[in-house]
Design a protein around this motif. Structure first.
Motif, PDB file in Angstrom:
ATOM      1  N   LYS A 486       0.803  -1.216   0.000  1.00  0.00           N
ATOM      2  CA  LYS A 486       0.000   0.000   0.000  1.00  0.00           C
ATOM      3  C   LYS A 486       0.841   1.273   0.000  1.00  0.00           C
ATOM      4  CE  LYS A 486      -3.646  -2.205   2.770  1.00  0.00           C
ATOM      5  NZ  LYS A 486      -4.422  -2.127   4.041  1.00  0.00           N
ATOM      6  N   CYS A 487       2.171   1.119   0.026  1.00  0.00           N
ATOM      7  CA  CYS A 487       2.993   2.302   0.260  1.00  0.00           C
ATOM      8  C   CYS A 487       4.358   2.166  -0.380  1.00  0.00           C
ATOM      9  CB  CYS A 487       3.155   2.518   1.763  1.00  0.00           C
ATOM     10  SG  CYS A 487       4.046   1.181   2.572  1.00  0.00           S
ATOM     11  N   SER A 488       5.084   3.271  -0.364  1.00  0.00           N
ATOM     12  CA  SER A 488       6.484   3.285  -0.753  1.00  0.00           C
ATOM     13  C   SER A 488       7.295   3.168   0.527  1.00  0.00           C
ATOM     14  CB  SER A 488       6.828   4.592  -1.481  1.00  0.00           C
ATOM     15  OG  SER A 488       8.195   4.634  -1.824  1.00  0.00           O
ATOM     16  N   MET A 489       8.030   2.070   0.655  1.00  0.00           N
ATOM     17  CA  MET A 489       8.769   1.793   1.877  1.00  0.00           C
ATOM     18  C   MET A 489      10.152   2.439   1.860  1.00  0.00           C
ATOM     19  SD  MET A 489       7.353  -0.170   4.286  1.00  0.00           S
ATOM     20  CE  MET A 489       5.935  -1.275   4.511  1.00  0.00           C
ATOM     21  N   HIS A 499       7.085   5.399   3.794  1.00  0.00           N
ATOM     22  CA  HIS A 499       7.347   6.819   3.543  1.00  0.00           C
ATOM     23  C   HIS A 499       6.066   7.550   3.166  1.00  0.00           C
ATOM     24  CE1 HIS A 499      11.967   6.557   2.679  1.00  0.00           C
ATOM     25  NE2 HIS A 499      11.683   6.622   3.952  1.00  0.00           N
ATOM     26  N   TRP A 500       5.284   6.948   2.274  1.00  0.00           N
ATOM     27  CA  TRP A 500       3.997   7.536   1.890  1.00  0.00           C
ATOM     28  C   TRP A 500       3.120   6.452   1.296  1.00  0.00           C
ATOM     29  CZ3 TRP A 500       2.604   7.866  -3.407  1.00  0.00           C
ATOM     30  CH2 TRP A 500       3.639   7.590  -4.316  1.00  0.00           C
ATOM     31  N   PHE A 501       1.806   6.698   1.311  1.00  0.00           N
ATOM     32  CA  PHE A 501       0.834   5.673   0.932  1.00  0.00           C
ATOM     33  C   PHE A 501       0.146   6.008  -0.385  1.00  0.00           C
ATOM     34  CE2 PHE A 501       1.550   4.714   5.306  1.00  0.00           C
ATOM     35  CZ  PHE A 501       1.346   3.343   5.423  1.00  0.00           C
ATOM     36  N   TYR A 502      -0.268   4.933  -1.094  1.00  0.00           N
ATOM     37  CA  TYR A 502      -0.918   5.065  -2.396  1.00  0.00           C
ATOM     38  C   TYR A 502      -2.438   5.111  -2.253  1.00  0.00           C
ATOM     39  CZ  TYR A 502       3.549   2.791  -3.666  1.00  0.00           C
ATOM     40  OH  TYR A 502       4.871   2.440  -3.800  1.00  0.00           O
ATOM     41  N   LYS A 503      -3.035   5.806  -3.196  1.00  0.00           N
ATOM     42  CA  LYS A 503      -4.477   5.784  -3.388  1.00  0.00           C
ATOM     43  C   LYS A 503      -4.736   5.547  -4.876  1.00  0.00           C
ATOM     44  CE  LYS A 503      -5.849   6.699   0.807  1.00  0.00           C
ATOM     45  NZ  LYS A 503      -6.533   5.655   1.602  1.00  0.00           N
ATOM     46  N   PRO A 504      -5.927   5.072  -5.238  1.00  0.00           N
ATOM     47  CA  PRO A 504      -6.230   4.885  -6.670  1.00  0.00           C
ATOM     48  C   PRO A 504      -5.981   6.167  -7.452  1.00  0.00           C
ATOM     49  CG  PRO A 504      -7.923   3.856  -5.320  1.00  0.00           C
ATOM     50  CD  PRO A 504      -7.033   4.611  -4.373  1.00  0.00           C
ATOM     51  N   GLY A 505      -5.299   6.027  -8.573  1.00  0.00           N
ATOM     52  CA  GLY A 505      -4.973   7.172  -9.411  1.00  0.00           C
ATOM     53  C   GLY A 505      -3.604   7.763  -9.150  1.00  0.00           C
ATOM     54  N   ASP A 506      -2.967   7.374  -8.050  1.00  0.00           N
ATOM     55  CA  ASP A 506      -1.624   7.878  -7.752  1.00  0.00           C
ATOM     56  C   ASP A 506      -0.595   7.242  -8.685  1.00  0.00           C
ATOM     57  OD1 ASP A 506      -2.545   9.437  -5.681  1.00  0.00           O
ATOM     58  OD2 ASP A 506      -1.976   8.030  -4.104  1.00  0.00           O
ATOM     59  N   GLY A 509       5.111   3.832  -6.665  1.00  0.00           N
ATOM     60  CA  GLY A 509       6.486   3.370  -6.769  1.00  0.00           C
ATOM     61  C   GLY A 509       7.498   4.451  -6.455  1.00  0.00           C
ATOM     62  N   TYR A 510       8.751   4.041  -6.448  1.00  0.00           N
ATOM     63  CA  TYR A 510       9.861   4.943  -6.153  1.00  0.00           C
ATOM     64  C   TYR A 510      10.271   5.650  -7.437  1.00  0.00           C
ATOM     65  CZ  TYR A 510      14.676   6.369  -5.060  1.00  0.00           C
ATOM     66  OH  TYR A 510      15.844   7.082  -4.894  1.00  0.00           O
ATOM     67  N   LYS A 511      10.031   6.953  -7.509  1.00  0.00           N
ATOM     68  CA  LYS A 511      10.330   7.763  -8.694  1.00  0.00           C
ATOM     69  C   LYS A 511      11.234   8.925  -8.267  1.00  0.00           C
ATOM     70  CE  LYS A 511       7.401   5.291 -11.135  1.00  0.00           C
ATOM     71  NZ  LYS A 511       6.043   5.748 -11.453  1.00  0.00           N
ATOM     72  N   PRO A 512      12.537   8.697  -8.223  1.00  0.00           N
ATOM     73  CA  PRO A 512      13.441   9.735  -7.703  1.00  0.00           C
ATOM     74  C   PRO A 512      13.510  10.954  -8.603  1.00  0.00           C
ATOM     75  CG  PRO A 512      14.706   7.954  -8.696  1.00  0.00           C
ATOM     76  CD  PRO A 512      13.276   7.507  -8.692  1.00  0.00           C
ATOM     77  N   ARG A 516      10.029  18.194  -6.992  1.00  0.00           N
ATOM     78  CA  ARG A 516       8.847  17.522  -6.454  1.00  0.00           C
ATOM     79  C   ARG A 516       8.449  16.399  -7.406  1.00  0.00           C
ATOM     80  NH1 ARG A 516       5.866  23.279  -5.213  1.00  0.00           N
ATOM     81  NH2 ARG A 516       7.223  23.901  -3.474  1.00  0.00           N
ATOM     82  N   THR A 517       8.175  15.249  -6.831  1.00  0.00           N
ATOM     83  CA  THR A 517       7.891  14.097  -7.672  1.00  0.00           C
ATOM     84  C   THR A 517       6.596  13.429  -7.216  1.00  0.00           C
ATOM     85  OG1 THR A 517       8.858  12.053  -8.555  1.00  0.00           O
ATOM     86  CG2 THR A 517       9.458  12.639  -6.302  1.00  0.00           C
ATOM     87  N   ASN A 518       6.443  12.137  -7.519  1.00  0.00           N
ATOM     88  CA  ASN A 518       5.128  11.504  -7.371  1.00  0.00           C
ATOM     89  C   ASN A 518       4.621  11.441  -5.933  1.00  0.00           C
ATOM     90  OD1 ASN A 518       7.188   9.617  -6.828  1.00  0.00           O
ATOM     91  ND2 ASN A 518       5.885   7.890  -7.364  1.00  0.00           N
ATOM     92  N   TRP A 519       5.492  11.615  -4.944  1.00  0.00           N
ATOM     93  CA  TRP A 519       5.034  11.568  -3.559  1.00  0.00           C
ATOM     94  C   TRP A 519       4.462  12.899  -3.077  1.00  0.00           C
ATOM     95  CZ3 TRP A 519       7.535  15.331  -0.981  1.00  0.00           C
ATOM     96  CH2 TRP A 519       8.823  15.685  -1.399  1.00  0.00           C
TER      97      TRP A 519
END
Length: 870
Positions: A486-489, A499-506, A509-512, A516-519
């Motif tokens: 459910k999250c980016s660990m 580190h942060w959690f996903y919701k539908p439409g997000d 994954g880890y996108k460095p 500012r990026t996907n988180w």
């Protein structure tokens, strides 16, 4: 390329002089057994000097690091320094090193190590009379992609407030420094004057000469056969020549370090990897040059290249799937007698890098290879060395795991010498603390991470970087299986933590990114959750200790600058160094009379434990200190609805009157025994819930079910970091560490200088206060675009460097970027205008009143006062 391949069969027969850092190869270049050491009866003739049976410090290992430590200790006035080398000085990794030296390091405090090394190497020959073969033509890191240019700008923001010069230069300047370069793909370069290379053999011999000159004894051949601790904290060091009783021992044994550690029960996570470099014969174009070429590092090609006399030296870092670990040495030990031997070379492994180098430096296409060196260098899982005293035993120190021992040797020798002589580190270097590893660092993890670290040597280094090899370890919390998808660990001292959690439409994954990026959006959602509803966070990685016994209160009163809390209460306390700097920040709770729960950050677990154990032993305190980190799981719950959720699950009165701020109670939460502490690192209404690890999932699921109507959800550490910054909470390792004192960090409220106990650092702090501060931590609002401060950026005023940030984040509550930063006292007034450098641009910043958002307890207290007045 054909010319290079034709020379493979003859390259190992070439005998190259050690001048300039290239080793004279032995006749045989594969693993073999050297001649045996002298028998015990031949000790006098073997050593040629009188044997000492006592010493202040025994250093085990005679590479450049061990020789540097002996030199610095002896020069610093330490008597009875003894260095033991099992065969001959430089045997191991030192003698065949390429000898590169650079001021550059992507970290902050390791820049100081590099600086001290180079400044020492510049003067060592004059001091000792021994030539060191030091060349300083400068170096250039080459950027061939836009991401690399961003990386260089990112590093430049962290360089301006340091003492070493560094410049971002264009292709024309790059070619001026290295005229043989094909600059078609070069976008920019990171130029560091004063960089270069040194002959590792000559360097070590010069350091050894200096050590002897100041009174140190160097014995070789003198292999260590055993290490036995004594009741008073000393060590008996056993060798074929006799036993030395030492006040302390320092393991500087290179790729034998693991075997030395095993003598006292440690499994140090170090492993040798095969590193190859190639030396060419004379290249006419090189010979014709008027001045020496700068060292270049082609980051996309993943290699370094420098001039070697009239030829070139080229060293690549292979990808993780191609590089070779000498894992048999971890399993079976280093072959007896291995010292000045090499591995067989394998040019097929590095051919991809050779081709890229020939494209970047075309003269390589016609160059004759006269030597290929393939030797062992030691890696730790994260590529950083293990430097300092080790937790678990007294007076055992390490300086091991050096993938870049030559550039680290001088600075690390000085760092450790200062620490040993003064009783505390001269500056913060926790990233190299040997205690960052624990029992979770098993051999499969170590091998996977060492392979990853070697293969990732020249990858782009992003903010908030994550690397995934070897994960997860055995350190997973009781809710890991429930949360992992459910999250980016993130990885914290062996633990997986969201580190942060996903919701539908997000965008998951880890996108460095440097921006500012996907988180960014999801973290804002989690901040609003905590501010408006209720969120749950896994805080299990906290380091946790139980301290009890007859002298527990006496010990903690001596260790901490705050007064100790009463039974059932909690406070924030700081351990200081003797010089009055901040060694640690700990949450202290007195559970029962004389029994305390201490909680620290995940990265500080064994760092803090070692300090406490050492103070307890040296002071003769009757206490029991138990590390319960792995046994106890922790959930945090925070937000205005958190009380409602918990009240549904317990009969305990959770009201403000019934459960006050900074109080602790044992409660039953849905049938689970829980130690609840009313505290929250978000600054909102919240509790930390401590329980047996096996009960964590049940408690978590009960809270999520009970909080459904209250809008409960998960949040991670990125949101917690944003929320703590809004509330003006300082973070250990950022706003405070061994480089700062608590007064300049604004921790006055937690420092009780008038308490009766003579706590560590008290006298020094009184002196600091009497002299007055020169700088102060300030709270900054930064007007940025799509990039936010994160710490260690340069602060400017009128074109001059005036300070540095310590941490930063975006405030979702106020829609602005925030940062903490140190400024001269005269620039700390609210309203002061400065600039913060981010990715090569200077953004306007203003010193503002802290905190930006009041904490929940403060808001509640003010509301009560207002109501009472009404």
């Amino acid at each position: 390329m054909s010319r290079i391949l034709n020379l493979i069969s003859v390259q190992l027969r070439k005998d190259v002089s050690a001048r300039g850092g290239i080793p004279r190869l032995p006749a045989r270049t594969v693993c073999c057994t050297a001649s045996k050491h002298a028998e015990e009866g031949d000790a006098a003739s073997a050593l040629g000097k009188r044997w000492k049976d006592t010493a202040d410090t025994v250093i085990i290992g005679g590479g450049c690091v061990g020789a540097s430590l002996a030199y610095h200790l002896a020069k610093g006035g330490v008597k009875d320094v003894v260095l033991l080398e099992k065969s001959e000085l430089t045997a191991g990794s030192t003698w065949h090193a390429a000898g590169l030296t650079t001021y550059y390091h992507p970290g902050i405090n390791l820049k100081k190590v590099h600086f001290d090394s180079i400044k020492l190497y510049e003067t060592l020959e004059a001091e000792t009379g021994q030539a060191v073969g030091f060349h300083q033509p400068g170096s250039v890191r080459i950027a061939a992609t836009a991401a690399r240019v961003d990386e260089m700008r990112y590093q430049m923001t962290r360089t301006h407030w340091h003492v070493t010069p560094q410049y971002l230069i264009g292709p024309e300047k790059v070619q001026e420094l290295f005229p043989l370069l094909n600059i078609d793909k070069v976008l920019a370069g990171l130029y560091t004057p004063g960089d270069g290379h040194i002959d590792p053999y000559s360097l070590t011999m010069s350091l050894a000469a200096g050590a002897r000159m100041y009174g140190a004894q160097i014995y070789n051949p003198a292999p260590v056969a055993g290490l036995s601790p004594t009741a008073d904290g000393k060590w008996d060091v056993q060798t074929p020549h006799g036993t030395i009783r030492a006040n302390r021992i320092v393991n500087t044994a290179g790729f034998w370090a693991r075997e030395v550690g095993q003598m006292i029960g440690f499994q140090h996570p170090t492993i040798p990897v095969h590193h190859q470099y190639v030396v060419t014969a004379t290249v006419p174009e090189v010979k014709a040059l008027k001045k020496e070429l700068a060292v270049i590092r082609d980051l996309e090609g993943s290699y370094y290249l420098r001039q070697e006399r009239d030829g070139l030296l080229f060293g690549p870092y292979e990808k993780m799937e191609k590089m070779v670990l000498q894992d048999s040495w971890v399993r079976d030990g280093v072959p007896p007698g291995f010292g000045k031997e090499l591995f067989e070379s394998d040019l097929d492994r590095i051919m991809e890098h050779i081709e890229m180098a020939m494209e970047m430096v075309p003269v390589l296409k016609k160059a004759d290879i006269i030597n290929v060196v393939s030797g062992p260098i030691t890696y730790t899982p994260d590529l950083l060395p293990m430097v300092g005293p080790h937790q678990g035993v007294r007076n055992y120190w390490t300086a091991i795991g050096f993938g870049y021992g030559v550039i680290h040797a001088g600075g690390i020798g000085k760092f450790l010498s200062d620490w040993i002589r003064n009783g505390e580190p001269p500056y913060d270097l926790i990233e190299c603390d040997p205690n960052r590893y624990g029992k979770w660092t098993d051999v499969p993890f170590m091998c996977a991470k060492a392979r990853e670290s070697y293969g990732f040597n020249n990858v782009v280094g992003y903010p908030k970087e994550e690397r995934f090899a070897g994960r997860p370890t055995c350190r997973t919390s009781g809710v890991y299986e429930l949360l992992k998808d459910k999250c980016s660990m993130g990885f914290h001292a062996g633990w997986e933590q969201p580190h942060w959690f996903y919701k539908p439409g997000d965008d998951t994954g880890y996108k460095p990114s440097f921006r500012r990026t996907n988180w960014f959006g999801p973290v804002g959602r989690e901040c609003r959750l905590v501010m408006e509803k209720v969120g749950v966070i896994d805080l299990t990685p906290f380091g946790k200790f139980v301290v009890k016994g007859k002298d527990s209160l006496k010990l903690l009163d001596h260790l901490f600058a705050n007064t100790m809390p009463k039974v059932g209460q909690t406070n924030i306390s700081h351990m200081l160094t003797p010089a009055g700097r901040v060694f640690a920040e700990v949450t202290v709770t007195q559970l029962t009379p004389g029994e305390f729960l201490l909680v620290t950050g995940s990265g500080s677990e064994l760092h803090d434990l070692r300090w406490m154990e050492a103070e307890a032993a040296e002071g003769g305190y009757d206490v029991d200190i138990r590390n319960v980190t792995d046994d106890v799981g922790v959930l945090g719950i925070a937000g205005p609805n958190s009380r409602k959720v918990l009240q549904k699950l317990t009969d305990e009165d959770m009201s403000d009157a019934g459960f006050k701020f900074l109080h602790c109670k044992n409660i039953q939460l849905a049938g689970v025994p829980v130690r609840a502490i009313r505290i929250s690192y978000t600054g909102e209404l919240g509790w930390e819930l401590y329980m047996d690890q096996k009960n964590l999932a049940a408690a978590y699921q009960a809270m999520m079910a009970a909080g459904k109507d209250e809008g409960i959800d998960n949040f991670g550490t990125y949101a917690m970091a944003s929320l703590r910054l809004e509330k003006g909470f300082r973070g250990w390792g950022a706003e405070m560490n061994c480089d700062t004192n608590p007064l300049e960090a604004g921790l006055d409220h937690f420092i009780k200088q008038n308490k009766p106990a003579d706590f560590v650092g008290k006298a020094a702090l009184q002196e600091v206060k009497a002299k007055g501060l020169k700088r102060k931590l300030s709270y900054l609002s930064v007007r940025t675009a799509d990039v936010d401060p994160e710490g260690n950026e340069t602060i400017w005023l009128d074109g001059k460097v005036v300070g540095n940030t310590t941490s930063g984040a975006y405030s979702y509550s106020s829609q602005q970027s925030l940062a903490f930063g140190y400024l001269p006292l005269e620039l700390c007034s609210v309203g002061q205008q400065v600039e913060v450098e981010l990715l090569g641009k200077k953004f306007p910043a203003t010193v503002i009143q802290e905190p930006l958002v009041l904490t929940e307890p403060t808001r509640t207290r003010l509301a009560k006062k207002a109501k009472a007045k009404a």
